[in-house]
Scaffold this motif. Structure first.
Motif, PDB file in Angstrom:
ATOM      1  N   PRO A  12       0.809  -1.225   0.000  1.00 50.81           N
ATOM      2  CA  PRO A  12       0.000   0.000   0.000  1.00 50.81           C
ATOM      3  C   PRO A  12       0.840   1.272   0.000  1.00 50.81           C
ATOM      4  N   ALA A  13       2.045   1.192   0.542  1.00 51.10           N
ATOM      5  CA  ALA A  13       2.870   2.397   0.631  1.00 51.10           C
ATOM      6  C   ALA A  13       3.547   2.716  -0.699  1.00 51.10           C
ATOM      7  N   THR A  14       4.103   1.672  -1.350  1.00 47.65           N
ATOM      8  CA  THR A  14       4.856   1.902  -2.584  1.00 47.65           C
ATOM      9  C   THR A  14       4.049   1.611  -3.842  1.00 47.65           C
ATOM     10  N   HIS A  15       2.907   0.910  -3.678  1.00 52.08           N
ATOM     11  CA  HIS A  15       2.048   0.512  -4.798  1.00 52.08           C
ATOM     12  C   HIS A  15       2.766  -0.445  -5.757  1.00 52.08           C
ATOM     13  N   GLN A  16       3.769  -1.162  -5.246  1.00 52.87           N
ATOM     14  CA  GLN A  16       4.497  -2.130  -6.048  1.00 52.87           C
ATOM     15  C   GLN A  16       3.928  -3.533  -5.825  1.00 52.87           C
ATOM     16  N   ARG A  17       3.899  -4.317  -6.896  1.00 58.31           N
ATOM     17  CA  ARG A  17       3.442  -5.709  -6.782  1.00 58.31           C
ATOM     18  C   ARG A  17       4.408  -6.510  -5.926  1.00 58.31           C
ATOM     19  N   THR A  18       3.868  -7.361  -5.073  1.00 56.33           N
ATOM     20  CA  THR A  18       4.691  -8.146  -4.149  1.00 56.33           C
ATOM     21  C   THR A  18       5.050  -9.516  -4.710  1.00 56.33           C
ATOM     22  N   GLY A  19       4.391  -9.949  -5.785  1.00 53.98           N
ATOM     23  CA  GLY A  19       4.618 -11.288  -6.318  1.00 53.98           C
ATOM     24  C   GLY A  19       3.700 -12.337  -5.737  1.00 53.98           C
ATOM     25  N   THR A  20       2.896 -11.960  -4.750  1.00 53.13           N
ATOM     26  CA  THR A  20       1.941 -12.907  -4.146  1.00 53.13           C
ATOM     27  C   THR A  20       0.640 -12.877  -4.939  1.00 53.13           C
ATOM     28  N   LYS A  21       0.315 -13.995  -5.572  1.00 55.55           N
ATOM     29  CA  LYS A  21      -0.878 -14.063  -6.399  1.00 55.55           C
ATOM     30  C   LYS A  21      -2.142 -13.992  -5.545  1.00 55.55           C
ATOM     31  N   VAL A  22      -3.150 -13.335  -6.079  1.00 57.13           N
ATOM     32  CA  VAL A  22      -4.481 -13.332  -5.457  1.00 57.13           C
ATOM     33  C   VAL A  22      -5.348 -14.277  -6.268  1.00 57.13           C
ATOM     34  N   ALA A  23      -5.521 -15.485  -5.758  1.00 55.68           N
ATOM     35  CA  ALA A  23      -6.306 -16.520  -6.438  1.00 55.68           C
ATOM     36  C   ALA A  23      -7.394 -16.992  -5.490  1.00 55.68           C
ATOM     37  N   ILE A  24      -8.621 -16.748  -5.853  1.00 58.20           N
ATOM     38  CA  ILE A  24      -9.760 -17.065  -4.980  1.00 58.20           C
ATOM     39  C   ILE A  24     -10.452 -18.316  -5.495  1.00 58.20           C
ATOM     40  N   PRO A  25     -10.663 -19.324  -4.648  1.00 61.60           N
ATOM     41  CA  PRO A  25     -11.359 -20.546  -5.089  1.00 61.60           C
ATOM     42  C   PRO A  25     -12.772 -20.219  -5.550  1.00 61.60           C
ATOM     43  N   THR A  26     -13.228 -20.932  -6.561  1.00 68.56           N
ATOM     44  CA  THR A  26     -14.572 -20.686  -7.093  1.00 68.56           C
ATOM     45  C   THR A  26     -15.637 -20.827  -6.007  1.00 68.56           C
ATOM     46  N   GLY A  27     -15.413 -21.767  -5.079  1.00 65.31           N
ATOM     47  CA  GLY A  27     -16.421 -21.998  -4.040  1.00 65.31           C
ATOM     48  C   GLY A  27     -16.681 -20.784  -3.181  1.00 65.31           C
ATOM     49  N   GLU A  28     -15.677 -19.895  -3.040  1.00 63.23           N
ATOM     50  CA  GLU A  28     -15.880 -18.715  -2.194  1.00 63.23           C
ATOM     51  C   GLU A  28     -16.901 -17.760  -2.795  1.00 63.23           C
TER      52      GLU A  28
END
Length: 818
Positions: A12-28
């Motif tokens: 949030p401070a630098t607005h740089q991507r961290t490399g951690t994927k945001v993948a949400i299971p379909t069931g959610e």
């Protein structure tokens, strides 16, 4: 369950991507989702990425699109070339960038290619998405895309015993219908709503289908006598019912309303999957409709979805996704539009059936927080006002509980473009994420003409279109894109001014006399078929033509076929004797025919007697005769199997039907053949078993005789030898030898019997083998014969009867020429 890759977390401070994927299971997403963000926050892009991921996971999607943005899902280009992007760019954007349209398109293609590459995606991923999904843009109330029959949604449900579901669907239909005629109707107090609802429920409870004309007729003469405890005429007097019927009839009588009864039926199962199970992306766009019409369409679609949903079995994974773009106005905090109840029902009940709902809005203050509080996944972008932020935080707090409202509020305030606060029910703390690059080209809302180009030739049952190309959308000045621009208020270039001094001897500035009762129109110079018939959009003179729309019905009793079609044509130029067989087929609509003449119009006099009514009567008759002679519908046929194809059915599909029918018949014939041979085989097997039994007895008897012979011989000879050397002894020996000879004879006979029975057994075994071989040969021949019948596919021409052809429109039209 599959994971939906929406993006990556960012600092949030630098607005740089961290490399951690945001993948949400379909069931959610069975616990639903909310996307909020002001204009320019990237909200639409995130929604399209979410839809793309659901489709890649094999989950069908039903999209409600009131702004026209979601049609961008059809703009996917596996080649990622500038020529693919060229028809879809905004020329104004190219001008702002200081580039030519071609160079701007090439730049856009590179931007998309690089953007996708940064997420490990390329053209092959786009191709996989297109090949695995059928994309369709439905335009209820319009034929620009695939038309949808909205007013025909009064078919009795299969299960009329489910009163709650049936009444919810009726309520949505009636509320929307009354909204179209300007009646704000409370389902509990409005006489109009109560009457129409009871009329529909009465018919459905009896298993009877309705349509809107039948419903209007029942308003005046209802098949019921009482409503509640009051007589019908007391509760709703006849004169008042007539006034209601007149309002509804005015809707039916409006020419613009005809499109509401055309096109694909509103069937949720068909909207979500093809007949072979392929997932669909059904985009129901309502951008072209008024607010009342949007409410009507959306309420009906949602009510049908609720009905379909309640017929499904329970599941914990995502079965289907409903995405509503800009939900403000459909589920407001206080008012009760017809869309609110089905949305609330879905938000509360859909989870159990695997139906996920994602609501998107830029104004959360205009959305009932009770709906928002039912969402388990929140994606929050930049917001416009603190009031919006507070409404959102109230809903999130009610949904999740224990939320650090102050921290989330501060994070929202610092978000950049395409950045969102992600709050998931499965995680304790929210995350800040940026969305992945969309595979679809986000060019903004599609115009009517662009939708028309994408869906050209499409119906509800056809397969997905190929990737859009330069031929799929207009880009030249004379195409429908230019037509829309002119129809929006920019006047078309007028013919040069004419005076008496520059008029030819065959020209006049006053329109010649036209036969009474004949409609007169002027061709829009932007009509795409103008040059096809010999007109010239730059022309300054007008010549007469006849434009016709003909309805045709192909009807073949043997083929059990009834299908309707339209033929549109232009007769131009007109001679003294008009030959209908020279009609030029075109694709026109009413926008191509203006009702007013251009400025400074100059008319060329024609030899055609256009002032005589008989001219048009004769043209109508001759045109019908010409179509009866020339128009045929070719369909595949297999006469051996007595099967006929259907309009639009692919040859491969018909051949597959033939193969299946032949297999079924071959199975039946094979079963009969096997029954016949089974009897013969059983008989031989019984005879063989009997022969084997006899062989065993014969062998046993032979062994006994042979043993008796050997033992007897040994005993007799030894006895004789041991009995002495007297003549008596010698005579006894000879006598015994004679007895032994008799025993030898009996043993030999037993051996012959064994040989005979063995021969019999071998003969029976050979017969059995021959019979089995004969059966196999006959079965193979039968199979080959049915295979030959399955492949015996030809075509048959379905012709028109004169009574099957009717002229729906015949217009005298003035066409500009050089």
């Amino acid at each position: 369950m599959a994971d939906l890759l929406l993006g990556e977390t960012v600092d949030p401070a630098t607005h740089q991507r961290t490399g951690t994927k945001v993948a949400i299971p379909t069931g959610e997403f069975t616990t639903h989702g909310v996307i909020v963000g002001m204009t320019g926050s990237g909200k639409t892009g995130l929604g399209i990425v979410l839809i793309e991921e659901a489709l890649r996971a094999g989950v069908p999607a039903l999209l409600i699109d009131p702004k026209g943005d979601l049609g961008n899902l059809c703009l996917t280009f596996p080649n990622l070339s500038g020529s693919d992007f060229r028809p879809w760019i905004n020329d104004g954007d190219a001008q702002k960038a200081g580039l030519s349209p071609d160079d701007f398109a090439t730049a856009q293609a590179k931007t998309w290619s690089d953007g996708l590459a940064s997420w490990g995606l390329d053209g092959s991923a786009i191709g996989t998405l297109r090949n695995g999904t059928e994309f369709t843009i439905y335009t209820p109330g319009s034929t620009a895309g695939v038309a949808m029959n909205i007013v025909g949604s009064l078919k009795a449900p299969d299960d009329a015993g489910d009163l709650e579901t049936m009444r919810d669907e009726i309520e949505g239909y009636v509320s929307g219908l009354l909204g179209l005629v300007g009646i704000e109707a409370d389902p509990l107090s409005s006489r109009e709503h109560i009457l129409l609802s009871n009329l529909i429920e009465t018919s459905w409870a009896a298993g009877k289908d309705l349509d809107l004309p039948m419903l209007v007729g029942q308003v005046q003469t209802p098949p019921i006598r009482k409503l509640g405890v009051f007589e019908l005429d007391t509760f709703f007097p006849p004169n008042d019912r007539t006034a209601l019927a007149m309002k509804l009839n005015g809707l039916l009588a409006s020419p613009s309303f005809a499109a509401w009864a055309q096109g694909a039926p509103l069937d949720i199962g068909t909207l979500l999957r093809t007949s072979d199970g392929k997932p669909r992306c059904a985009i129901v766009t309502t951008a072209h409709l008024s607010d009342e019409e949007r409410q009507f369409v959306t309420a009906l679609v949602l009510a049908k979805l609720v009905t379909w949903m309640r017929k499904q079995s329970g599941t914990t994974d995502l079965r289907a996704l409903l995405y509503m773009d800009e939900v403000a106005g459909y589920v407001p905090p206080s008012a009760m539009p017809p869309t609110k109840k089905p949305i609330m029902t879905l938000m509360k009940q859909a989870r159990a059936f695997g139906v996920g709902v994602v609501l998107s809005t830029q104004n959360p203050v205009d959305v009932d927080y009770k709906a928002l509080s039912n969402a388990g996944t929140w994606m929050i972008g930049r917001l416009q006002t603190d009031r919006d932020k507070q409404r959102l935080l109230d809903g999130m707090s009610a949904a999740a509980g224990g939320v650090d409202v102050a921290a989330i509020s501060d994070t929202i305030s610092g978000l950049g473009k395409r950045e969102f606060v992600l709050r998931r029910a499965s995680k304790d703390k929210p995350e800040v994420m940026t969305t992945r690059w969309a595979m679809s080209y986000l060019r903004g809302p599609l115009t009517r003409d662009q939708i028309e180009g994408l869906m050209d030739g499409r119906t509800a049952s056809t397969s997905a279109p190929a990737a859009p190309s330069s031929s799929a959308a207009p880009s030249a000045p004379g195409a429908r894109g230019a037509a829309n621009m002119m129809r929006g208020g920019n006047a078309a270039p007028a013919p040069e001014a004419s005076t008496a001094s520059n008029l030819g001897s065959d020209e006049t500035s006053v329109m010649p006399q036209i036969a009474d009762g004949v409609a007169v129109r002027w061709v829009d110079i932007a009509s795409p078929w103008l040059s096809t018939v010999g007109g010239d959009s730059r022309g300054t003179r007008l010549e007469p033509a006849i434009v016709a729309r003909v309805r045709m019905r192909y009807d073949d009793e043997k083929a059990d076929l009834v299908t309707d079609g339209e033929y549109e044509a232009v007769l131009f130029p007109l001679a003294a004797t008009i030959d209908a067989s020279r009609a030029i087929a075109v694709d026109y609509d009413d926008r191509d025919l203006r009702t007013s003449a251009p400025d400074n119009a100059v008319y060329r006099l024609s030899d055609a007697p256009i002032d005589a009514k008989t001219t048009f009567t004769r043209v109508e008759r001759d045109l019908v005769d010409h179509l009866v002679r020339s128009q045929t519908l070719e369909i595949p046929v297999n006469r051996d199997l007595k099967l006929f194809g259907r309009p639009g059915e692919a040859l491969e599909s018909f051949q597959l039907r033939c193969a299946q029918a032949a297999d079924d018949e071959a199975d039946k014939a094979t079963a009969l053949l096997r029954d016949k041979y089974e009897t013969k085989v059983k008989k031989l097997q019984d005879a063989l078993a009997t022969a084997n039994d006899r062989l065993d007895v014969a062998k046993s008897d032979h062994r006994g005789r042979r043993g008796e012979q050997i033992i007897g011989a040994a005993g007799s000879i030894l006895g004789g030898l041991l009995g002495g050397k007297s003549r008596r002894g010698a005579g006894g020996i000879l006598g015994k030898l004679g007895g032994l000879f008799g025993k030898h004879q009996r043993a030999s006979t037993a051996g012959e019997r064994v040989d005979a029975v063995e021969n019999k057994v071998e003969s029976l075994e050979q017969d059995l083998q021959n019979l089995e071989s004969e059966a196999a040969t006959e079965i193979q021949e039968l199979s080959d014969a049915w295979d030959a019948k399955a492949g015996s596919v030809t075509t048959v021409a379905v012709t028109l009867e004169r009574t099957d052809v009717s002229v729906a429109q015949l217009v005298l039209t003035w066409i500009p020429v050089a």
